[in-house]
Write a protein that holds these residues in place. Structure first.
Motif, short mmCIF file in Angstrom:
data_model
loop_
_atom_site.label_atom_id
_atom_site.label_comp_id
_atom_site.label_asym_id
_atom_site.label_seq_id
_atom_site.Cartn_x
_atom_site.Cartn_y
_atom_site.Cartn_z
N GLN A 104 -16.02 -21.73 24.37
CA GLN A 104 -16.48 -20.55 24.35
C GLN A 104 -18.43 -20.08 23.46
O GLN A 104 -17.42 -20.76 22.72
N THR A 105 -18.75 -19.78 24.17
CA THR A 105 -20.14 -19.44 23.96
C THR A 105 -20.22 -18.14 23.82
O THR A 105 -20.04 -17.32 24.78
N PRO A 106 -21.07 -17.08 22.74
CA PRO A 106 -21.08 -15.26 23.40
C PRO A 106 -21.94 -15.54 24.89
O PRO A 106 -22.83 -16.92 24.94
N ALA A 107 -21.88 -14.60 25.63
CA ALA A 107 -23.11 -14.52 26.40
C ALA A 107 -24.65 -14.27 26.07
O ALA A 107 -24.71 -13.54 25.25
N PRO A 108 -25.04 -14.79 26.90
CA PRO A 108 -26.98 -14.98 26.67
C PRO A 108 -27.22 -13.78 26.64
O PRO A 108 -28.05 -13.14 26.17
N PHE A 109 -26.85 -12.44 27.66
CA PHE A 109 -27.29 -10.94 27.81
C PHE A 109 -25.91 -10.10 27.57
O PHE A 109 -25.03 -10.69 27.55
N THR A 110 -26.18 -8.70 27.15
CA THR A 110 -25.19 -7.66 27.51
C THR A 110 -24.74 -7.43 28.37
O THR A 110 -25.52 -6.73 29.32
N PHE A 137 -22.01 -10.38 40.66
CA PHE A 137 -22.80 -11.27 40.21
C PHE A 137 -24.56 -10.73 39.91
O PHE A 137 -24.22 -11.43 39.56
N SER A 138 -24.50 -9.66 40.24
CA SER A 138 -25.76 -8.31 40.28
C SER A 138 -25.54 -8.72 38.20
O SER A 138 -26.27 -9.68 37.54
N LYS A 139 -24.64 -8.29 37.55
CA LYS A 139 -24.74 -8.54 36.12
C LYS A 139 -24.23 -9.74 35.54
O LYS A 139 -24.79 -9.34 33.63
N THR A 140 -23.95 -10.39 35.89
CA THR A 140 -24.06 -12.25 35.44
C THR A 140 -25.01 -12.30 35.80
O THR A 140 -24.80 -13.90 35.03
N GLY A 141 -25.66 -12.51 36.90
CA GLY A 141 -26.40 -12.96 37.48
C GLY A 141 -26.18 -14.33 37.42
O GLY A 141 -27.10 -15.56 37.82
N THR A 142 -24.61 -14.50 38.17
CA THR A 142 -24.60 -15.95 39.12
C THR A 142 -24.31 -15.44 40.42
O THR A 142 -24.71 -14.84 41.07
N ASN A 143 -24.76 -15.90 41.84
CA ASN A 143 -24.34 -16.00 43.22
C ASN A 143 -23.05 -16.25 44.35
O ASN A 143 -23.33 -16.19 45.40
N SER A 144 -22.33 -17.11 43.70
CA SER A 144 -20.93 -17.18 43.83
C SER A 144 -19.59 -16.70 43.12
O SER A 144 -19.29 -16.63 42.23
N ARG A 145 -18.60 -16.44 44.27
CA ARG A 145 -16.87 -16.77 43.26
C ARG A 145 -17.21 -17.65 42.23
O ARG A 145 -16.29 -17.95 40.93
N THR A 146 -17.01 -19.37 42.00
CA THR A 146 -16.66 -20.11 41.30
C THR A 146 -18.30 -20.26 40.81
O THR A 146 -17.63 -20.07 39.22
N GLU A 147 -19.54 -19.57 40.65
CA GLU A 147 -20.19 -19.60 39.57
C GLU A 147 -19.54 -18.15 38.30
O GLU A 147 -20.06 -18.65 38.06
N VAL A 206 -16.34 -17.04 38.52
CA VAL A 206 -16.42 -17.97 37.71
C VAL A 206 -16.19 -18.70 36.59
O VAL A 206 -15.69 -18.19 34.54
N ARG A 207 -16.99 -19.74 36.86
CA ARG A 207 -17.85 -20.55 35.35
C ARG A 207 -17.93 -19.49 34.35
O ARG A 207 -17.88 -19.97 33.15
N PHE A 208 -18.93 -18.94 35.19
CA PHE A 208 -18.77 -17.47 33.71
C PHE A 208 -18.80 -16.91 32.80
O PHE A 208 -19.00 -17.03 31.49
N ALA A 209 -17.62 -16.51 33.51
CA ALA A 209 -16.54 -15.94 32.70
C ALA A 209 -15.51 -16.53 32.21
O ALA A 209 -15.27 -16.47 30.64
N LEU A 210 -15.67 -17.61 31.96
CA LEU A 210 -14.38 -18.67 31.23
C LEU A 210 -15.24 -19.35 30.12
O LEU A 210 -14.70 -19.31 28.62
N GLU A 211 -16.71 -18.80 30.23
CA GLU A 211 -17.76 -20.15 29.70
C GLU A 211 -18.05 -18.53 28.56
O GLU A 211 -17.84 -19.05 27.04
N HIS A 212 -17.87 -17.49 28.52
CA HIS A 212 -18.85 -16.54 27.91
C HIS A 212 -17.32 -15.11 27.42
O HIS A 212 -17.47 -14.40 26.75
N GLY A 213 -15.97 -15.82 27.66
CA GLY A 213 -14.78 -15.29 27.44
C GLY A 213 -14.48 -14.24 28.42
O GLY A 213 -13.73 -12.57 27.46
N LEU A 214 -14.60 -13.56 29.19
CA LEU A 214 -15.09 -12.20 29.96
C LEU A 214 -13.88 -12.14 30.86
O LEU A 214 -13.95 -10.72 30.86
N ALA A 215 -12.90 -12.64 31.22
CA ALA A 215 -12.05 -12.65 31.97
C ALA A 215 -10.84 -12.80 30.69
O ALA A 215 -10.71 -13.44 30.33
N LYS A 216 -9.82 -11.66 31.37
CA LYS A 216 -8.83 -11.78 30.05
C LYS A 216 -7.34 -11.67 31.17
O LYS A 216 -7.17 -11.66 32.11
#
Length: 231
Positions: free
Chosen positions: A161-167, A209-219, A221-231
């Motif tokens: 996990q790393t901090p998200a690149p933006f708020t 999708f808009s807030k995280t800059g992703t385009n699919s559910r898979t992207e 979830v991957r983004f959320a896991l990598e940046h500790g967003l999913a709880k």
């Protein structure tokens, strides 16, 4: 493109005869000699409808049907039972297990074709209705994404996990939806869990999708896991 059917029956003669008749009626047909073989094939393919015998060795039709209904990908897949068992009690057991139609042997192949056509037409109609309510109409693509998400979850502990690149500021409801998407749930299941409409869930997913800059559910979830967003 013709509908793809999976035919599971351990009687070679009947299996080939039914396959030939269905193919002559315009369907694509994949055959399996037992439930395990059929299940293995379905790990890489999603048929439009399954036709299965009940009395089979190792895994019978009821067990196979439960396996299908317990899997998100195949929960709503039309299933027809072909069987020599024609007693009312057996038919009731089949319907309670979630089978869509029940045809005792011997049967008229034209009746089987009529049942197949009816179930496929009903499924297409339901898919269109779901799409109008906001659920993604491409069931195959959605099932693929759910499978990818579940695969990601098995590697969750290995993801650094790393901090998200933006708020990223999420509302409580957006956070709830994100958590459930990250569990591999589809929009209808999320709507039931949160006591809201499918359309509202779809709106929240679009916002995520808009807030995280992703385009699919898979992207997502991957983004959320990598940046500790999913709880």
């Amino acid at each position: 493109m013709s509908a793809q059917l999976l035919l599971v029956d351990d009687e070679p003669g009947l299996r080939e005869a039914v396959k030939d008749y269905l193919q002559e009626s315009g369907f694509g047909v994949q055959v399996a000699s037992n439930a395990r073989e059929g299940w293995d094939w379905m790990q890489q393919n999603t048929p439009d409808l399954v036709i299965s015998d009940i009395m089979m060795p190792q895994v019978d039709g009821y067990q196979f049907l439960k396996q299908l209904r317990d899997d998100t990908r195949f929960k709503n897949l039309p299933v027809i039972f072909l069987t020599a068992k024609g007693m009312t009690g057996d038919r009731i057991q089949g319907y309670h297990a979630g089978v869509d139609a029940y045809l005792p042997k011997p049967f008229d192949p034209d009746e089987l074709v009529a049942i197949v056509e009816n179930l496929l037409a009903r499924r297409n109609s339901n898919t269109i209705t779901i799409g109008e309510e906001g659920e993604t109409p491409d069931i195959a693509e959605l099932a693929k994404q759910i499978a990818q998400i579940k695969s990601l979850l098995t590697q969750k502990n290995a993801i650094n996990q790393t901090p998200a690149p933006f708020t990223i500021d999420l509302t409580p409801r957006e956070q709830s939806v994100l958590n459930l998407v990250a569990e591999g749930l589809m929009n209808k299941e999320i709507a039931r869990r949160l006591d809201t409409s499918v359309r509202n869930v779809e709106k929240y997913v679009s916002r995520l999708f808009s807030k995280t800059g992703t385009n699919s559910r898979t992207e997502l979830v991957r983004f959320a896991l990598e940046h500790g967003l999913a709880k």
